[in-house]
Design a protein around this motif. Structure first.
Motif, mmCIF file in Angstrom:
data_model
loop_
_atom_site.group_PDB
_atom_site.id
_atom_site.type_symbol
_atom_site.label_atom_id
_atom_site.label_comp_id
_atom_site.label_asym_id
_atom_site.label_seq_id
_atom_site.Cartn_x
_atom_site.Cartn_y
_atom_site.Cartn_z
ATOM 1 N N ASP A 114 0.855 -1.186 0.000
ATOM 2 C CA ASP A 114 0.000 0.000 0.000
ATOM 3 C C ASP A 114 0.895 1.241 0.000
ATOM 4 O OD1 ASP A 114 -1.771 2.084 0.576
ATOM 5 O OD2 ASP A 114 -3.053 0.794 1.808
ATOM 6 N N ALA A 115 1.203 1.739 -1.202
ATOM 7 C CA ALA A 115 2.178 2.821 -1.345
ATOM 8 C C ALA A 115 1.798 4.098 -0.595
ATOM 9 C CB ALA A 115 2.422 3.107 -2.828
ATOM 10 N N PRO A 116 0.562 4.602 -0.699
ATOM 11 C CA PRO A 116 0.223 5.824 0.038
ATOM 12 C C PRO A 116 0.383 5.658 1.553
ATOM 13 C CG PRO A 116 -1.410 5.381 -1.662
ATOM 14 C CD PRO A 116 -0.543 4.169 -1.573
ATOM 15 N N PHE A 117 -0.013 4.500 2.070
ATOM 16 C CA PHE A 117 0.145 4.214 3.498
ATOM 17 C C PHE A 117 1.616 4.263 3.888
ATOM 18 C CE2 PHE A 117 1.015 0.707 6.582
ATOM 19 C CZ PHE A 117 0.434 1.281 7.703
ATOM 20 N N LEU A 118 2.462 3.577 3.136
ATOM 21 C CA LEU A 118 3.888 3.542 3.442
ATOM 22 C C LEU A 118 4.514 4.933 3.369
ATOM 23 C CD1 LEU A 118 4.882 0.358 1.413
ATOM 24 C CD2 LEU A 118 4.838 0.565 3.903
ATOM 25 N N ASN A 119 4.140 5.671 2.361
ATOM 26 C CA ASN A 119 4.777 6.966 2.131
ATOM 27 C C ASN A 119 4.393 8.000 3.183
ATOM 28 O OD1 ASN A 119 6.693 7.926 0.230
ATOM 29 N ND2 ASN A 119 5.218 9.477 -0.393
ATOM 30 N N SER A 120 3.351 7.712 3.957
ATOM 31 C CA SER A 120 2.888 8.682 4.942
ATOM 32 C C SER A 120 3.749 8.712 6.199
ATOM 33 C CB SER A 120 1.433 8.386 5.320
ATOM 34 O OG SER A 120 1.332 7.153 5.990
ATOM 35 N N PHE A 121 4.537 7.641 6.445
ATOM 36 C CA PHE A 121 5.279 7.642 7.708
ATOM 37 C C PHE A 121 6.681 7.014 7.648
ATOM 38 C CE2 PHE A 121 3.045 3.614 7.655
ATOM 39 C CZ PHE A 121 3.980 2.717 8.159
ATOM 40 N N THR A 122 7.039 6.298 6.575
ATOM 41 C CA THR A 122 8.330 5.597 6.577
ATOM 42 C C THR A 122 9.486 6.518 6.200
ATOM 43 O OG1 THR A 122 7.880 4.800 4.328
ATOM 44 C CG2 THR A 122 7.365 3.319 6.131
ATOM 45 N N HIS A 123 10.680 6.198 6.762
ATOM 46 C CA HIS A 123 11.898 6.962 6.499
ATOM 47 C C HIS A 123 12.708 6.387 5.337
ATOM 48 C CE1 HIS A 123 11.510 7.423 11.066
ATOM 49 N NE2 HIS A 123 11.316 8.632 10.612
ATOM 50 N N GLY A 124 12.569 5.095 5.110
ATOM 51 C CA GLY A 124 13.409 4.452 4.108
ATOM 52 C C GLY A 124 13.007 3.008 3.897
ATOM 53 N N VAL A 125 13.848 2.283 3.194
ATOM 54 C CA VAL A 125 13.535 0.914 2.767
ATOM 55 C C VAL A 125 14.703 -0.010 3.076
ATOM 56 C CG1 VAL A 125 13.213 -0.537 0.708
ATOM 57 C CG2 VAL A 125 11.901 1.580 0.948
ATOM 58 N N ILE A 126 14.395 -1.200 3.576
ATOM 59 C CA ILE A 126 15.361 -2.297 3.575
ATOM 60 C C ILE A 126 14.856 -3.295 2.544
ATOM 61 C CG2 ILE A 126 16.414 -2.053 5.836
ATOM 62 C CD1 ILE A 126 14.350 -3.834 7.024
ATOM 63 N N TYR A 127 15.756 -3.720 1.684
ATOM 64 C CA TYR A 127 15.366 -4.365 0.432
ATOM 65 C C TYR A 127 16.097 -5.700 0.271
ATOM 66 C CZ TYR A 127 14.328 -4.571 -4.585
ATOM 67 O OH TYR A 127 13.882 -4.946 -5.822
ATOM 68 N N ILE A 128 15.339 -6.780 0.064
ATOM 69 C CA ILE A 128 15.943 -8.100 -0.133
ATOM 70 C C ILE A 128 16.298 -8.268 -1.604
ATOM 71 C CG2 ILE A 128 15.672 -10.588 0.129
ATOM 72 C CD1 ILE A 128 13.419 -10.006 2.130
ATOM 73 N N ASN A 129 17.591 -8.390 -1.893
ATOM 74 C CA ASN A 129 18.053 -8.622 -3.257
ATOM 75 C C ASN A 129 18.188 -10.126 -3.459
ATOM 76 O OD1 ASN A 129 19.633 -8.984 -5.610
ATOM 77 N ND2 ASN A 129 20.530 -6.952 -5.373
ATOM 78 N N THR A 130 17.320 -10.696 -4.290
ATOM 79 C CA THR A 130 17.311 -12.150 -4.453
ATOM 80 C C THR A 130 18.404 -12.659 -5.386
ATOM 81 O OG1 THR A 130 15.621 -11.926 -6.167
ATOM 82 C CG2 THR A 130 14.858 -12.396 -3.940
ATOM 83 N N GLN A 131 19.205 -11.745 -5.942
ATOM 84 C CA GLN A 131 20.376 -12.176 -6.713
ATOM 85 C C GLN A 131 21.554 -12.456 -5.764
ATOM 86 O OE1 GLN A 131 18.242 -12.183 -9.700
ATOM 87 N NE2 GLN A 131 20.322 -12.215 -10.420
ATOM 88 N N THR A 132 21.719 -11.544 -4.793
ATOM 89 C CA THR A 132 22.886 -11.624 -3.907
ATOM 90 C C THR A 132 22.546 -12.201 -2.541
ATOM 91 O OG1 THR A 132 22.484 -9.389 -3.059
ATOM 92 C CG2 THR A 132 23.869 -9.583 -5.029
ATOM 93 N N TYR A 133 21.248 -12.315 -2.227
ATOM 94 C CA TYR A 133 20.785 -12.759 -0.912
ATOM 95 C C TYR A 133 21.296 -11.840 0.194
ATOM 96 C CZ TYR A 133 19.917 -16.748 -3.877
ATOM 97 O OH TYR A 133 19.514 -17.543 -4.913
ATOM 98 N N GLN A 134 21.358 -10.557 -0.152
ATOM 99 C CA GLN A 134 21.751 -9.526 0.798
ATOM 100 C C GLN A 134 20.575 -8.590 1.038
ATOM 101 O OE1 GLN A 134 25.073 -9.168 2.220
ATOM 102 N NE2 GLN A 134 25.128 -11.248 1.407
ATOM 103 N N VAL A 135 20.643 -7.860 2.141
ATOM 104 C CA VAL A 135 19.650 -6.822 2.430
ATOM 105 C C VAL A 135 20.291 -5.470 2.174
ATOM 106 C CG1 VAL A 135 18.237 -5.741 4.211
ATOM 107 C CG2 VAL A 135 18.403 -8.224 4.104
ATOM 108 N N GLU A 136 19.711 -4.715 1.249
ATOM 109 C CA GLU A 136 20.204 -3.378 0.913
ATOM 110 C C GLU A 136 19.366 -2.354 1.656
ATOM 111 O OE1 GLU A 136 21.076 -4.915 -3.666
ATOM 112 O OE2 GLU A 136 19.540 -3.398 -3.274
ATOM 113 N N GLN A 137 19.993 -1.232 2.027
ATOM 114 C CA GLN A 137 19.275 -0.187 2.747
ATOM 115 C C GLN A 137 19.247 1.102 1.932
ATOM 116 O OE1 GLN A 137 21.383 -1.174 6.793
ATOM 117 N NE2 GLN A 137 19.361 -0.400 7.296
#
Length: 491
Positions: free
Chosen positions: A190-213
């Protein structure tokens, strides 16, 4: 225009993944030697593709699963709570009070007082003695959030919290999240919901199996990731041209003698190096391709006729007269507040049990239930899709599934082990093979990756049969071309 919120940068680290490796199964890695930190007061979105392991990361944080290697370090004496996507059917026999008590390890003697405070935040008005199985989907959604916040946690994990909430419920949760001073990690489409209060993203990269910030509002991060993919695809396209050019030279020089043959060998080595230097484009950024849901042939004129419907007022069923007819191409949007009986009405219609609603005989009903309980979770995806076909067509089945990003691995997997997003795509594959004469859809965008939603909306808009849909996503409702609306709250 969204105001970009500043992520806490020098605050205390409350959660740390240190060289963490976790494999969901032997052939399904999730993380490999991954490192990231979460600071006190951060409000972050956890992103990744369907099946990437977002909910698995939550279960690791909660201690429900253990890392294969590495460790998770949580600040001392910090309380962590989670609002999961749904209440398991095994807990539906519980009362509301018993479910709330699960949030605490020790016996709580003032649970009624704590429940009253949590219910006030989510505006849930049900008795603590009420069985969970009698709650509506929206009431279950509010109860899940109440169970999480009743502990007054330091770290709050929310897994698709808006899925079963109506517009008012989403606004209540949004207001709460803006005021909440603790640390939050949320999985949501839910993009509008997320954009109303979040500071950033932690992102699972399924190529590297790492979490990007990433730092920035949700829309900005999505655009950043999109540009990364486009750059990678352009670089690969240029490299592919050079590789093909060198391959042509190799083939030409290899036919020559002497020095030309040595040059061909050298060019061949260069081709192999260039192949190795290709950039791995993120698998998770694939979007399902445009598709159609064919309508059952030779259906009549009036397919569905509404004379009355049953709604809930103060928890009691009441019959209300209506006069609606649905023909080919008609799309009825059923609205109303949580607890009014929308999901119950759809289920009874799908089973032809709603006495005031007549569905033409011989009509194949394609029913998308929001908790996917029409699927057999013990069967594989392949087995469930095969049931739809009168005569098994392996190529058609696999082709349809693949177009919904369900490959051989997902087809052989038990449905219960798929992510909720993959179950959603499986349901659309199921509907395509079914070729229904009537579609009944209960919150069909829940759990679906935001990239897929416009494609699904286009397919539903083009569907030639009648459709009955419940959805709280205004943009989606607008895009599918609603022709009639039934507001149960006004009956």
């Amino acid at each position: 225009m969204a105001v970009e919120k500043q992520i806490p940068s020098g605050g205390e680290v409350v959660l740390r993944f240190e060289d963490l490796t976790f494999n969901y199964s032997e052939n399904k890695p999730i993380l490999f030697e991954s490192n990231f930190v979460i600071r006190k007061g951060a409000k972050l979105t956890l992103m990744g593709p369907n099946g990437a392991g977002k909910s698995t990361i939550f279960s690791l944080i909660m201690g429900e699963r253990k890392p294969d290697e590495g460790r998770i370090i949580i600040g001392q004496d910090l309380r962590i709570s989670i609002a999961k996507q749904f209440i398991p059917h095994t807990q539906w026999e519980m009362t509301v009070r018993e479910f709330l008590e699960l949030a605490f390890e020790e016996k709580i003697y003032d649970i009624d007082k704590k429940a009253k405070e949590a219910f006030a935040i989510v505006e849930l008005n049900v008795s603590l003695d009420f069985p969970i199985k009698q709650l509506s989907g929206g009431q279950k959604g509010r109860l899940l959030i109440a169970q999480a916040i009743i502990q007054k946690p330091d770290i709050l994990l929310l897994d698709e919290p808006t899925n079963n909430l109506d517009k008012a419920g989403i606004q209540l949760l949004t207001d709460f999240m803006k005021e909440y001073t603790g640390t939050v990690i949320v999985i949501s489409h839910d993009a509008p919901f997320l954009n109303s209060f979040t500071h950033g993203v932690i992102y699972i990269n399924t190529q590297t199996y790492q979490v990007e910030q990433y730092v920035g509002n949700y829309y900005k991060v999505v655009e950043d990731i999109k540009r990364q993919v486009e750059r990678a695809e352009r670089a690969n396209a240029q490299l592919e041209k050079e590789i093909q050019n060198n391959k042509d030279k190799v083939n030409f020089f290899a036919l020559k003698g002497g020095k030309m043959r040595k040059l061909a060998a050298k060019l061949k080595d260069e081709v192999e190096e260039m192949e190795d230097s290709k950039i791995d484009v993120r698998k998770e950024d694939k979007t399902i391709k445009p598709f159609i849901i064919k309508c059952q042939e030779d259906i009549g004129s009036v397919i569905v006729k509404f004379d009355s419907v049953e709604v809930l007022h103060n928890g009691k069923p009441v019959k209300r007269k209506v006069n609606i007819e649905l023909r080919k191409g008609d799309k009825l949007h059923i609205t109303g507040p949580n607890g009014i009986g929308k999901t119950t009405l759809l289920e009874k219609m799908a089973k032809r049990l709603e006495k005031g609603v007549t569905i033409q005989d011989g009509i194949n009903i394609g029913y998308y239930r929001q908790d996917f309980s029409t699927l057999d979770f013990e069967k594989s995806s392949y087995q469930e899709l095969a049931k739809v076909l009168k005569k098994l067509d392996d190529q058609l089945l696999r082709r349809t599934a693949a177009s919904m990003l369900l490959g051989a691995e997902q087809l052989s997997t038990k449905i219960g082990l798929l992510s909720e997003g993959q179950k959603g795509l499986l349901m659309f594959a199921y509907l395509r093979l079914l070729q229904p004469g009537l579609l009944i859809l209960d919150e069909p965008t829940n759990h679906i990756n935001f990239r897929h939603i416009p494609v699904i909306a286009e397919a539903l808009k083009a569907y030639e049969g009648p459709m009955i849909v419940v959805s709280h996503v205004n943009e989606f409702v607008k895009d599918i071309g609603i022709t009639q609306t039934l507001d149960l709250g006004k009956l």
